[in-house]
Design a protein around this motif. Structure first.
Motif, PDB file in Angstrom:
ATOM      1  N   GLU A 164       0.821  -1.219   0.000  1.00  0.00           N
ATOM      2  CA  GLU A 164       0.000   0.000   0.000  1.00  0.00           C
ATOM      3  C   GLU A 164       0.851   1.263   0.000  1.00  0.00           C
ATOM      4  O   GLU A 164       0.342   2.347  -0.269  1.00  0.00           O
ATOM      5  CB  GLU A 164      -0.917   0.023   1.226  1.00  0.00           C
ATOM      6  N   ILE A 217       5.997  -7.152  13.246  1.00  0.00           N
ATOM      7  CA  ILE A 217       6.504  -8.216  12.363  1.00  0.00           C
ATOM      8  C   ILE A 217       6.854  -7.658  10.994  1.00  0.00           C
ATOM      9  O   ILE A 217       7.849  -8.042  10.394  1.00  0.00           O
ATOM     10  CB  ILE A 217       5.461  -9.356  12.248  1.00  0.00           C
ATOM     11  N   MET A 272      10.222  -6.088  11.265  1.00  0.00           N
ATOM     12  CA  MET A 272      11.304  -7.088  11.269  1.00  0.00           C
ATOM     13  C   MET A 272      11.549  -7.614   9.855  1.00  0.00           C
ATOM     14  O   MET A 272      12.691  -7.824   9.451  1.00  0.00           O
ATOM     15  CB  MET A 272      10.951  -8.262  12.195  1.00  0.00           C
ATOM     16  N   ASP A 273      10.460  -7.852   9.108  1.00  0.00           N
ATOM     17  CA  ASP A 273      10.614  -8.351   7.738  1.00  0.00           C
ATOM     18  C   ASP A 273      11.425  -7.363   6.890  1.00  0.00           C
ATOM     19  O   ASP A 273      12.311  -7.756   6.137  1.00  0.00           O
ATOM     20  CB  ASP A 273       9.239  -8.587   7.087  1.00  0.00           C
ATOM     21  N   ILE A 282      15.185  -7.253   8.201  1.00  0.00           N
ATOM     22  CA  ILE A 282      15.947  -8.466   7.888  1.00  0.00           C
ATOM     23  C   ILE A 282      16.235  -8.549   6.389  1.00  0.00           C
ATOM     24  O   ILE A 282      17.356  -8.843   5.973  1.00  0.00           O
ATOM     25  CB  ILE A 282      15.173  -9.717   8.384  1.00  0.00           C
ATOM     26  N   ASP A 313      19.888  -8.432   4.480  1.00  0.00           N
ATOM     27  CA  ASP A 313      20.305  -9.486   3.562  1.00  0.00           C
ATOM     28  C   ASP A 313      20.761  -8.874   2.243  1.00  0.00           C
ATOM     29  O   ASP A 313      21.782  -9.259   1.684  1.00  0.00           O
ATOM     30  CB  ASP A 313      19.141 -10.456   3.349  1.00  0.00           C
ATOM     31  N   ALA A 318      -8.477  -1.879   0.485  1.00  0.00           N
ATOM     32  CA  ALA A 318      -7.127  -1.609   1.006  1.00  0.00           C
ATOM     33  C   ALA A 318      -6.900  -2.383   2.311  1.00  0.00           C
ATOM     34  O   ALA A 318      -5.818  -2.911   2.558  1.00  0.00           O
ATOM     35  CB  ALA A 318      -6.939  -0.111   1.240  1.00  0.00           C
ATOM     36  N   ARG A 356      -6.233  -5.988   1.493  1.00  0.00           N
ATOM     37  CA  ARG A 356      -4.858  -6.171   1.002  1.00  0.00           C
ATOM     38  C   ARG A 356      -3.859  -6.059   2.144  1.00  0.00           C
ATOM     39  O   ARG A 356      -2.897  -6.825   2.228  1.00  0.00           O
ATOM     40  CB  ARG A 356      -4.534  -5.128  -0.077  1.00  0.00           C
ATOM     41  N   LYS A 357      -4.090  -5.126   3.045  1.00  0.00           N
ATOM     42  CA  LYS A 357      -3.133  -4.910   4.134  1.00  0.00           C
ATOM     43  C   LYS A 357      -3.152  -6.071   5.133  1.00  0.00           C
ATOM     44  O   LYS A 357      -2.112  -6.554   5.558  1.00  0.00           O
ATOM     45  CB  LYS A 357      -3.452  -3.597   4.860  1.00  0.00           C
ATOM     46  N   ARG A 363      -0.242 -10.493   2.383  1.00  0.00           N
ATOM     47  CA  ARG A 363       1.049 -11.190   2.418  1.00  0.00           C
ATOM     48  C   ARG A 363       0.961 -12.536   3.122  1.00  0.00           C
ATOM     49  O   ARG A 363       1.973 -13.197   3.354  1.00  0.00           O
ATOM     50  CB  ARG A 363       2.096 -10.318   3.118  1.00  0.00           C
ATOM     51  N   GLY A 393      19.569 -15.992   5.147  1.00  0.00           N
ATOM     52  CA  GLY A 393      19.386 -14.589   5.543  1.00  0.00           C
ATOM     53  C   GLY A 393      18.046 -14.026   5.147  1.00  0.00           C
ATOM     54  O   GLY A 393      17.589 -13.033   5.687  1.00  0.00           O
ATOM     55  N   ARG A 394      17.422 -14.638   4.164  1.00  0.00           N
ATOM     56  CA  ARG A 394      16.162 -14.089   3.645  1.00  0.00           C
ATOM     57  C   ARG A 394      14.936 -14.507   4.445  1.00  0.00           C
ATOM     58  O   ARG A 394      13.840 -14.055   4.140  1.00  0.00           O
ATOM     59  CB  ARG A 394      15.932 -14.574   2.212  1.00  0.00           C
ATOM     60  N   LEU A 395      15.101 -15.420   5.380  1.00  0.00           N
ATOM     61  CA  LEU A 395      13.927 -15.914   6.120  1.00  0.00           C
ATOM     62  C   LEU A 395      13.212 -14.741   6.775  1.00  0.00           C
ATOM     63  O   LEU A 395      13.809 -13.956   7.512  1.00  0.00           O
ATOM     64  CB  LEU A 395      14.363 -16.913   7.197  1.00  0.00           C
ATOM     65  N   ARG A 396      11.928 -14.626   6.505  1.00  0.00           N
ATOM     66  CA  ARG A 396      11.161 -13.522   7.057  1.00  0.00           C
ATOM     67  C   ARG A 396      10.696 -13.847   8.474  1.00  0.00           C
ATOM     68  O   ARG A 396      10.236 -14.955   8.737  1.00  0.00           O
ATOM     69  CB  ARG A 396       9.934 -13.256   6.197  1.00  0.00           C
ATOM     70  N   ALA A 397      10.784 -12.846   9.333  1.00  0.00           N
ATOM     71  CA  ALA A 397      10.262 -13.013  10.696  1.00  0.00           C
ATOM     72  C   ALA A 397       8.784 -13.377  10.649  1.00  0.00           C
ATOM     73  O   ALA A 397       8.289 -14.144  11.480  1.00  0.00           O
ATOM     74  CB  ALA A 397      10.449 -11.719  11.484  1.00  0.00           C
ATOM     75  N   SER A 398       8.085 -12.882   9.652  1.00  0.00           N
ATOM     76  CA  SER A 398       6.633 -13.106   9.592  1.00  0.00           C
ATOM     77  C   SER A 398       6.278 -14.566   9.335  1.00  0.00           C
ATOM     78  O   SER A 398       5.126 -14.953   9.506  1.00  0.00           O
ATOM     79  CB  SER A 398       5.990 -12.217   8.530  1.00  0.00           C
ATOM     80  N   LEU A 431       4.416 -16.393  11.900  1.00  0.00           N
ATOM     81  CA  LEU A 431       2.957 -16.279  11.888  1.00  0.00           C
ATOM     82  C   LEU A 431       2.343 -17.012  10.699  1.00  0.00           C
ATOM     83  O   LEU A 431       1.345 -17.724  10.835  1.00  0.00           O
ATOM     84  CB  LEU A 431       2.603 -14.787  11.817  1.00  0.00           C
TER      85      LEU A 431
END
Lengths: 83, 422
Positions: A20, A40, A43-44, A47, A51, B73, B76-77, B81, B137-142, B145
Motif C-alpha cells: 500500500e 513483524i 522485522m521483515d 531483515i 540481507d 485496502a 490487502r493490508k 502477504r 538470511g532471507r527468512l522472514r520473521a513473519s 505467523l
C-alpha cells in the motif's frame, strides 16, 4: 555505499512488505510505524534489507532506530565499520 | 435420547473455486456439469488438479469491492502477504458477512468464528524451508505467523471484526463438515448467536501430493488427454481422486436471531453426526460411515425415507467409493426416488475445504430444485440411485452431505430448505 543507496534498499523492502505504500513518497522523516507497519512487518523489512546489503546488525542497535533516517545511519555505520 | 437440537439457519454462503467465485456462478457451473480439472503441468508425470491458478487477492478485491477502496485496502493490508489459505479465507469471509448483511456491532458481539482445517499452508511451509536452505538470511520473521493455521483466524477476525470465540478445527478431508457441525452446535446451544464458518483453500506441497499418489488413491494414468474425465466417482473406470483448491464460508445463525434482523434464510442445518472407526489409517469403513449418517438423521428427527438427495463424499477412489456405496445402501436401501451425486469431478477434492464447499453445493442444488450431474458416470459400479450425466429437476427438500477422512473420521450433516413462511 551512500546514504541514498542504503535508503533505496530500505524503501524497496518497505514497498515489498507494505504494497500500500507504493503510492507514497517515502522520506527519511517517516517511521515504518507511520507507514502502517506492525512489529513483524518492521522485522521483515529490516531483515530483508540487511540481507540485501550483506550485513548483520545486532538487534539492540536496531531498536534505537526510531525513523528511517536513523535506520539508514545504523546500517551505514555498520557498513563502514565492517567493510 | 436428548431433545433434538432444532434447526440452525444458513444466512449466507460464499465460495471461491476455479469454477466460479460467487454462488450464482457456482450453481450454474454445477448444474452444467462443468469441471475445473486440468493437468497440473506439461510433464508426463504431472498430476491432474482443479487449481486456483492465477488467484490474486488484489484483483479479487477489485471485482468484489468496486468503489469500496477503504475495504479493499484493508483486505490487502491484513491478508495480502499471508499464505494462500489465509488469503482465500479472507476473501470468502468478507463476502459472506457482507452477503449476510451483518453490522459491525453484530460481528463484534455475538458472533464466533470457526476455521476448517489444519496443516493448511503446506506449500508455503515447503517453499520457505527450501528457500531457507538456499539463502538463510532471507527468512522472514513473519513466517513465525504465516506458517500457522491460526493466521487465518487472526486475518479473518481482523477483517470482519469478529470478537467472539474463534478456532481452527482440523479433521483432514472431513474438516469442513466437522466445522459446520461444531458451528451448528455452538448456535443451537446458545454459545453464540451466529458463527462464521470459513474453509480456506488447502495447499499441498509437491511432497504431500506425491505421497498421496504413492498410496494409490490418486487418479493419474487414464484419460490424461481429457483431464475433466479423470475424476469418476462410482464409475467402473475410476482410478482415484483428483485434488482441487477452493474456499468457502457460511454464516450460521439462530433462526430467531435471523428472523429478528430480517435476514433471508437460504437453508437450515437440522442434523449432524460424527463417528470414528477406532482404526488408524487411510482405509474407509462402511459401518462408521453408516453410523455417522444415522446419527445425523436421528438428530434431525428424520427417517432415511425423508432424504431426497445425498451429496456423497465420492472421491473417485476405488475402495472409497465401494465403501460409501455399501454404507449408503445400509442406510437408504435401494429406494429409487433418492438421488446421489459427487461434486468432486467438478471442483476436485478440496481436502479440508471439501465439506464446506459441498455444503454450499448442496444449498445451491436444494434452492435450484435440481441435482447436478455425475458427469463422468459412464458405467455405474453400484446399484445406489446415482444422478445421471445431465442435471435433473426434482422436488428437493432435504439433503445429507457426507465427508470422510483419514484417521477413521466419518461426518454427515442434514441440510434442508426452510419451511415455507405461513
Amino acid at each position: 555505499m551512500t546514504e541514498e543507496e542504503i535508503f533505496a534498499v530500505i524503501r524497496a523492502q518497505i514497498v515489498d512488505v507494505l504494497p500500500e505504500t507504493a503510492g507514497i513518497d517515502i522520506t527519511l522523516d517517516h517511521s515504518m510505524r507511520d507507514l502502517g507497519a506492525n512489529s513483524i512487518d518492521r522485522m521483515d523489512v529490516v531483515i530483508a534489507a540487511q540481507d540485501e546489503l550483506g550485513i548483520t546488525v545486532p538487534g539492540a542497535a536496531l531498536t534505537r532506530a526510531e525513523d528511517l533516517r536513523s535506520l539508514v545511519a545504523v546500517f551505514r555505520s555498520h557498513l563502514s565499520t565492517h567493510a | 435420547m436428548s431433545a433434538l437440537p432444532g434447526p440452525v439457519a444458513v444466512t449466507a454462503a460464499a465460495v471461491l473455486t476455479p469454477l466460479a467465485e460467487d454462488m450464482d456462478g457456482f450453481t450454474a457451473a454445477l448444474l452444467a456439469g462443468r469441471s475445473a480439472v486440468t493437468l497440473g503441468g506439461e510433464d508426463t508425470g504431472a498430476l491432474p488438479v482443479a487449481a486456483l491458478d492465477g488467484f490474486d487477492l488484489a484483483a479479487w478485491a477489485e471485482r468484489h469491492l468496486p468503489g469500496e477502496d477503504a475495504t479493499a485496502a484493508r483486505l490487502r493490508k491484513v491478508a495480502g502477504r499471508a499464505a494462500l489459505p489465509a488469503r482465500t479465507a479472507a476473501c470468502v469471509a468478507l463476502r459472506a458477512v457482507r452477503d449476510a448483511r451483518l453490522t459491525g456491532e453484530q460481528l463484534a458481539d455475538g458472533t464466533a468464528l470457526i476455521v476448517a482445517g489444519s496443516n493448511l499452508a503446506l506449500a508455503h511451509q515447503a517453499a520457505t524451508v527450501l528457500g531457507h536452505d538456499r539463502a538463510p538470511g532471507r527468512l522472514r520473521a513473519s513466517y513465525a505467523l504465516t506458517h500457522l493455521d491460526v493466521d487465518t483466524v487472526g486475518a479473518v477476525s481482523e477483517l470482519t471484526g469478529i470478537r467472539g470465540e474463534g478456532w481452527a478445527l482440523g479433521g483432514a478431508s472431513a474438516s469442513g463438515t466437522l466445522a459446520l457441525i461444531q458451528a451448528a452446535r455452538t448456535v443451537a446451544a446458545g454459545w453464540a448467536e451466529r458463527v462464521l464458518v470459513v474453509a480456506p483453500a488447502a495447499e499441498l506441497s509437491p511432497v504431500e501430493a506425491e505421497a498421496l499418489r504413492r498410496t494409490g488413491a490418486m487418479a493419474h494414468e487414464h484419460f490424461r488427454d481429457e483431464p475433466a474425465r479423470m475424476c469418476r466417482p462410482f464409475d467402473a473406470a475410476r482410478q482415484g481422486f483428483v485434488r482441487g483448491e477452493g474456499a468457502a464460508a457460511l454464516v450460521l445463525e439462530h433462526p430467531h436471531a435471523a428472523r429478528r434482523r430480517g435476514a433471508p434464510v437460504l437453508a437450515e442445518i437440522t442434523g449432524h453426526g460424527q463417528r470414528l472407526d477406532a482404526r488408524r489409517g487411510t482405509e474407509p469403513d462402511a459401518d462408521g460411515q453408516a453410523a455417522a449418517m444415522r446419527a445425523a438423521l436421528a438428530t434431525a428427527g428424520l427417517e432415511p425415507a425423508d432424504i431426497d438427495y445425498v451429496n456423497a463424499h465420492g472421491t473417485g477412489s476405488v475402495l472409497g467409493d465401494t465403501t460409501e456405496a455399501a454404507s449408503l445402501t445400509k442406510v437408504f436401501g435401494t429406494r429409487t426416488s433418492l438421488r446421489v451425486n459427487s461434486t468432486k469431478p467438478l471442483t476436485g477434492h478440496c481436502l479440508s475445504a471439501a465439506g464446506l464447499i459441498e455444503a454450499a453445493a448442496t444449498v445451491a442444488q436444494l434452492r435450484a430444485g435440481t441435482v447436478h450431474p455425475n458427469v463422468n458416470l459412464e458405467q455405474p459400479d453400484t446399484a445406489v440411485p446415482l444422478a445421471g450425466r445431465t442435471a435433473e429437476h426434482l422436488p428437493l427438500r432435504t439433503a445429507l452431505s457426507n465427508s470422510f477422512a483419514f484417521g477413521g473420521i466419518n461426518a454427515s450433516v442434514v441440510i434442508r430448505l426452510p419451511d415455507p413462511r405461513p
